[in-house]
Design a protein around this motif. Structure first.
Motif, PDB file in Angstrom:
ATOM      1  N   GLU A 310      45.281  -6.677 -14.968  1.00  0.00           N
ATOM      2  CA  GLU A 310      45.409  -6.602 -16.424  1.00  0.00           C
ATOM      3  C   GLU A 310      44.308  -7.332 -17.186  1.00  0.00           C
ATOM      4  O   GLU A 310      44.074  -7.067 -18.354  1.00  0.00           O
ATOM      5  CB  GLU A 310      46.774  -7.147 -16.859  1.00  0.00           C
ATOM      6  N   GLN A 311      43.625  -8.280 -16.538  1.00  0.00           N
ATOM      7  CA  GLN A 311      42.615  -9.042 -17.273  1.00  0.00           C
ATOM      8  C   GLN A 311      41.291  -8.292 -17.409  1.00  0.00           C
ATOM      9  O   GLN A 311      40.480  -8.608 -18.283  1.00  0.00           O
ATOM     10  CB  GLN A 311      42.349 -10.380 -16.579  1.00  0.00           C
ATOM     11  N   ASN A 312      41.051  -7.297 -16.571  1.00  0.00           N
ATOM     12  CA  ASN A 312      39.736  -6.655 -16.545  1.00  0.00           C
ATOM     13  C   ASN A 312      39.570  -5.635 -17.668  1.00  0.00           C
ATOM     14  O   ASN A 312      40.514  -4.954 -18.052  1.00  0.00           O
ATOM     15  CB  ASN A 312      39.515  -5.969 -15.195  1.00  0.00           C
ATOM     16  N   VAL A 313      38.348  -5.536 -18.164  1.00  0.00           N
ATOM     17  CA  VAL A 313      38.021  -4.531 -19.177  1.00  0.00           C
ATOM     18  C   VAL A 313      36.863  -3.640 -18.740  1.00  0.00           C
ATOM     19  O   VAL A 313      36.520  -2.680 -19.416  1.00  0.00           O
ATOM     20  CB  VAL A 313      37.708  -5.174 -20.544  1.00  0.00           C
ATOM     21  N   LEU A 314      36.236  -3.953 -17.619  1.00  0.00           N
ATOM     22  CA  LEU A 314      35.198  -3.126 -17.015  1.00  0.00           C
ATOM     23  C   LEU A 314      35.594  -2.857 -15.572  1.00  0.00           C
ATOM     24  O   LEU A 314      36.180  -3.716 -14.907  1.00  0.00           O
ATOM     25  CB  LEU A 314      33.836  -3.833 -17.051  1.00  0.00           C
ATOM     26  N   GLY A 315      35.274  -1.644 -15.103  1.00  0.00           N
ATOM     27  CA  GLY A 315      35.656  -1.272 -13.748  1.00  0.00           C
ATOM     28  C   GLY A 315      34.471  -0.795 -12.938  1.00  0.00           C
ATOM     29  O   GLY A 315      33.305  -1.011 -13.307  1.00  0.00           O
ATOM     30  N   PRO A 316      34.734  -0.124 -11.829  1.00  0.00           N
ATOM     31  CA  PRO A 316      33.653   0.408 -11.004  1.00  0.00           C
ATOM     32  C   PRO A 316      33.079   1.680 -11.613  1.00  0.00           C
ATOM     33  O   PRO A 316      33.670   2.279 -12.514  1.00  0.00           O
ATOM     34  CB  PRO A 316      34.358   0.728  -9.687  1.00  0.00           C
ATOM     35  N   LEU A 317      31.945   2.092 -11.110  1.00  0.00           N
ATOM     36  CA  LEU A 317      31.507   3.457 -11.344  1.00  0.00           C
ATOM     37  C   LEU A 317      32.441   4.382 -10.580  1.00  0.00           C
ATOM     38  O   LEU A 317      33.035   4.001  -9.569  1.00  0.00           O
ATOM     39  CB  LEU A 317      30.058   3.629 -10.912  1.00  0.00           C
ATOM     40  N   GLN A 318      32.605   5.589 -11.076  1.00  0.00           N
ATOM     41  CA  GLN A 318      33.670   6.433 -10.541  1.00  0.00           C
ATOM     42  C   GLN A 318      33.348   6.983  -9.153  1.00  0.00           C
ATOM     43  O   GLN A 318      34.256   7.235  -8.367  1.00  0.00           O
ATOM     44  CB  GLN A 318      33.958   7.590 -11.502  1.00  0.00           C
ATOM     45  N   ASN A 319      32.065   7.103  -8.824  1.00  0.00           N
ATOM     46  CA  ASN A 319      31.723   7.733  -7.553  1.00  0.00           C
ATOM     47  C   ASN A 319      30.392   7.216  -7.043  1.00  0.00           C
ATOM     48  O   ASN A 319      29.597   6.625  -7.791  1.00  0.00           O
ATOM     49  CB  ASN A 319      31.718   9.262  -7.687  1.00  0.00           C
ATOM     50  N   GLU A 320      30.147   7.436  -5.795  1.00  0.00           N
ATOM     51  CA  GLU A 320      28.932   6.936  -5.154  1.00  0.00           C
ATOM     52  C   GLU A 320      27.684   7.566  -5.755  1.00  0.00           C
ATOM     53  O   GLU A 320      26.651   6.886  -5.922  1.00  0.00           O
ATOM     54  CB  GLU A 320      28.990   7.227  -3.659  1.00  0.00           C
ATOM     55  N   MET A 321      27.758   8.843  -6.079  1.00  0.00           N
ATOM     56  CA  MET A 321      26.614   9.512  -6.693  1.00  0.00           C
ATOM     57  C   MET A 321      26.148   8.757  -7.940  1.00  0.00           C
ATOM     58  O   MET A 321      24.950   8.499  -8.110  1.00  0.00           O
ATOM     59  CB  MET A 321      26.985  10.950  -7.059  1.00  0.00           C
ATOM     60  N   GLN A 322      27.099   8.390  -8.811  1.00  0.00           N
ATOM     61  CA  GLN A 322      26.717   7.727 -10.053  1.00  0.00           C
ATOM     62  C   GLN A 322      26.239   6.305  -9.803  1.00  0.00           C
ATOM     63  O   GLN A 322      25.332   5.825 -10.475  1.00  0.00           O
ATOM     64  CB  GLN A 322      27.878   7.736 -11.052  1.00  0.00           C
ATOM     65  N   PHE A 323      26.840   5.621  -8.836  1.00  0.00           N
ATOM     66  CA  PHE A 323      26.352   4.302  -8.449  1.00  0.00           C
ATOM     67  C   PHE A 323      24.886   4.383  -8.048  1.00  0.00           C
ATOM     68  O   PHE A 323      24.058   3.556  -8.470  1.00  0.00           O
ATOM     69  CB  PHE A 323      27.189   3.752  -7.295  1.00  0.00           C
ATOM     70  N   ASN A 324      24.532   5.380  -7.260  1.00  0.00           N
ATOM     71  CA  ASN A 324      23.154   5.515  -6.780  1.00  0.00           C
ATOM     72  C   ASN A 324      22.187   5.820  -7.921  1.00  0.00           C
ATOM     73  O   ASN A 324      21.038   5.365  -7.907  1.00  0.00           O
ATOM     74  CB  ASN A 324      23.077   6.598  -5.716  1.00  0.00           C
ATOM     75  N   VAL A 325      22.634   6.594  -8.921  1.00  0.00           N
ATOM     76  CA  VAL A 325      21.779   6.874 -10.078  1.00  0.00           C
ATOM     77  C   VAL A 325      21.461   5.586 -10.820  1.00  0.00           C
ATOM     78  O   VAL A 325      20.296   5.290 -11.132  1.00  0.00           O
ATOM     79  CB  VAL A 325      22.451   7.891 -11.022  1.00  0.00           C
ATOM     80  N   VAL A 326      22.478   4.804 -11.121  1.00  0.00           N
ATOM     81  CA  VAL A 326      22.273   3.551 -11.852  1.00  0.00           C
ATOM     82  C   VAL A 326      21.400   2.599 -11.039  1.00  0.00           C
ATOM     83  O   VAL A 326      20.449   1.991 -11.558  1.00  0.00           O
ATOM     84  CB  VAL A 326      23.626   2.898 -12.196  1.00  0.00           C
ATOM     85  N   ASP A 327      21.695   2.484  -9.759  1.00  0.00           N
ATOM     86  CA  ASP A 327      20.937   1.580  -8.895  1.00  0.00           C
ATOM     87  C   ASP A 327      19.463   1.973  -8.855  1.00  0.00           C
ATOM     88  O   ASP A 327      18.567   1.126  -8.971  1.00  0.00           O
ATOM     89  CB  ASP A 327      21.547   1.621  -7.490  1.00  0.00           C
ATOM     90  N   ARG A 328      19.200   3.256  -8.718  1.00  0.00           N
ATOM     91  CA  ARG A 328      17.808   3.718  -8.668  1.00  0.00           C
ATOM     92  C   ARG A 328      17.063   3.402  -9.954  1.00  0.00           C
ATOM     93  O   ARG A 328      15.912   2.919  -9.932  1.00  0.00           O
ATOM     94  CB  ARG A 328      17.768   5.232  -8.402  1.00  0.00           C
ATOM     95  N   LEU A 329      17.699   3.650 -11.093  1.00  0.00           N
ATOM     96  CA  LEU A 329      17.015   3.439 -12.369  1.00  0.00           C
ATOM     97  C   LEU A 329      16.774   1.966 -12.650  1.00  0.00           C
ATOM     98  O   LEU A 329      15.714   1.588 -13.179  1.00  0.00           O
ATOM     99  CB  LEU A 329      17.817   4.089 -13.492  1.00  0.00           C
ATOM    100  N   VAL A 330      17.727   1.114 -12.311  1.00  0.00           N
ATOM    101  CA  VAL A 330      17.520  -0.327 -12.519  1.00  0.00           C
ATOM    102  C   VAL A 330      16.429  -0.839 -11.590  1.00  0.00           C
ATOM    103  O   VAL A 330      15.581  -1.653 -12.001  1.00  0.00           O
ATOM    104  CB  VAL A 330      18.835  -1.099 -12.324  1.00  0.00           C
ATOM    105  N   GLU A 331      16.425  -0.375 -10.344  1.00  0.00           N
ATOM    106  CA  GLU A 331      15.362  -0.801  -9.425  1.00  0.00           C
ATOM    107  C   GLU A 331      13.992  -0.361  -9.928  1.00  0.00           C
ATOM    108  O   GLU A 331      12.999  -1.083  -9.779  1.00  0.00           O
ATOM    109  CB  GLU A 331      15.631  -0.249  -8.029  1.00  0.00           C
ATOM    110  N   SER A 332      13.921   0.809 -10.542  1.00  0.00           N
ATOM    111  CA  SER A 332      12.661   1.270 -11.124  1.00  0.00           C
ATOM    112  C   SER A 332      12.207   0.343 -12.238  1.00  0.00           C
ATOM    113  O   SER A 332      11.017   0.012 -12.346  1.00  0.00           O
ATOM    114  CB  SER A 332      12.832   2.696 -11.655  1.00  0.00           C
TER     115      SER A 332
END
Length: 467
Positions: A310-332
């Motif tokens: 109940e304390q959380n207001v942010l969660g995970p990315l919904q799927n591995e595909m989207q995690f990889n997109v975010v990870d790639r762009l931040v690493e860039s």
């Protein structure tokens, strides 16, 4: 009234495709995988039910809409828990309970919006009226980020205007779509709302069918273009809400501390997985460091974790595909020398697709994190010294779903907003949609409008009667 357990039992099937919680990896349930023949049968049932549904009076259909809203309210907690487990979003904050509440609002408002016959000419010589007739069967193709609320945006106006609907939830959030439609079907006559579950090929089947009069689609620009091509054979009506990469422009007269909360939620609502989220922020030199620091201070207070906590207001990315997109762009961005203010350091071996809240400062405006849609919890903050240049950068991409201007001078903000090429431009907020206010994209962010009177007209056939 359903509990989470009884609702899940009503929609899961033995031997179906497994659905896992993106925060924990646990098995939630199993969903059917329908075939092209199943889609055709669903279309046939919706087509058969449509004449009787259209023959009801508007008042009778509105009555059904209000009963649907009542049913969603009665089952809100079960829906929110299922949504949190499957999509990953927390129960609290602008997340799962908020989304289910949005389903109620976007049901009651279209039900209560009058759409009288319009007299367009009455000059003594010519008399002409504009009527809005049902189209027939509407195909509703829903994404995984707001799988219940966006489904309601598509389904309820279509039903109100006398159409029947074949709904296809995203393959990533099939349980959420099945659960919501199950609740609606406790109220609706048989065949008025059909649901098909599967991958993108089923959506293509809906688009290609001559029995589907209109497609409503929310998703990527790439898929939207395919829908446009596939619909050309029968000139199918379309409403497309496609990809966005919304720009926010901060003016030099703001109080950085006063806007920090609005900037944060504009960017990080639903952990950044929102089409009309703030995805690139332009800040003037004179207050750049203050804005970055205040935004970082606010962001540091926002807990991220499993949705059922109940304390959380942010969660995970919904799927591995989207995690990889975010990870790639931040690493860039990191590789280019941009400054990581916070985040940018995911635990790639941890359970769940958690990416930490990330702010990237002093970044090249041409970096991929700026020019591509990240759709996750990573915000690039671009420094500018000339307002005209900031507006040019905001407008130079091919997308234009939303934008925002942040200023203590509303008139000045409005003048800048008028120069931003987007379907909606907010002042001192971002992404604050309203069921009474039309919403739609510019440029390659799609066409057609949803919400309000414009949204009802969009799922109907205009007919002029003159004489």
């Amino acid at each position: 009234m359903y509990t989470y357990e009884t609702l899940l039992a009503a929609i899961t099937v033995e031997g179906g495709r497994e659905v896992h919680n993106p925060a924990t990896g646990e098995l939630i349930g199993r969903v059917p995988t329908h075939t092209a023949a199943d889609v055709d049968a669903a279309i046939d049932r919706a087509e058969a039910a449509q004449p009787a549904w259209a023959a009801l009076s508007d008042e009778e259909r509105v009555g059904y809409m209000n009963k649907i809203a009542d049913a969603i309210e009665a089952n809100a907690e079960a829906l929110a828990e299922l949504l949190s487990r499957e999509q990953g979003k927390p129960l609290n904050g602008p997340n799962a309970r908020f989304e289910v509440g949005g389903c109620v609002a976007w049901t009651r408002v279209p039900a209560g919006t009058p759409l009288p016959v319009e007299v367009v000419v009455d000059d003594g010589e010519t008399y002409a009226e504009m009527h809005y007739r049902p189209l027939g069967v509407v195909g509703a193709i829903t994404p995984w980020n707001w799988p219940m609320m966006i489904a309601i945006w598509q389904i309820i106006p279509s039903l109100r205007m006398g159409n029947t609907v074949v709904s296809k939830p995203s393959e990533y959030t099939t349980l959420s779509g099945l659960a919501l439609n199950h609740i609606l079907n406790t109220v609706l006559p048989a065949g008025v709302l059909e649901t098909v579950a599967g991958a993108g090929d089923l959506g293509a089947r809906l688009v290609e069918s001559d029995k589907i009069a209109k497609i409503m689609f929310t998703g990527s620009t790439r898929t939207g273009k395919k829908i446009i091509e596939a619909s050309s054979g029968n000139v199918k009506r379309l409403t497309l809400e496609l990809g966005g990469n919304d720009a926010g422009i901060v003016l030099d007269d703001v109080d950085p501390k006063a806007i920090a909360e609005g900037l944060f939620w504009g960017a990080f609502i639903n952990t950044g997985q929102t089409c009309a989220a703030l995805k690139r922020l332009y800040v003037p030199d004179s207050i750049y460091d203050e804005v970055v620091n205040e935004l970082a201070a606010f962001a540091a207070q926002m807990p991220m974790g499993q949705g059922l906590d109940e304390q959380n207001v942010l969660g995970p990315l919904q799927n591995e595909m989207q995690f990889n997109v975010v990870d790639r762009l931040v690493e860039s961005a990191k590789a280019s020398g941009a400054r990581v203010v916070m985040g940018g350091n995911p635990d790639r071996d941890a359970t769940g697709y958690f990416y930490p809240t990330t702010l990237i400062a002093d970044i090249d405006p041409a970096n991929e994190l700026v020019t591509e849609e990240q759709f996750g919890p990573a915000l690039p903050i671009i420094r500018y010294s000339d307002l005209d240049e900031a507006i040019r950068m905001a407008n130079e991409l091919e997308v234009g779903l939303g934008g925002s201007v942040w200023s203590s001078d509303r008139d000045r903000a409005r003048a800048v907003a008028a120069r931003v090429q987007a379907g909606t431009v907010w002042i001192n907020s971002h992404g604050t949609i309203n069921p009474f206010v039309p919403f739609g994209g510019a440029k390659q962010s799609g066409y057609g409008q949803e919400f309000g009177v414009a949204g009802l007209k969009a799922v109907a056939q205009p007919q002029v009667i003159q004489g």
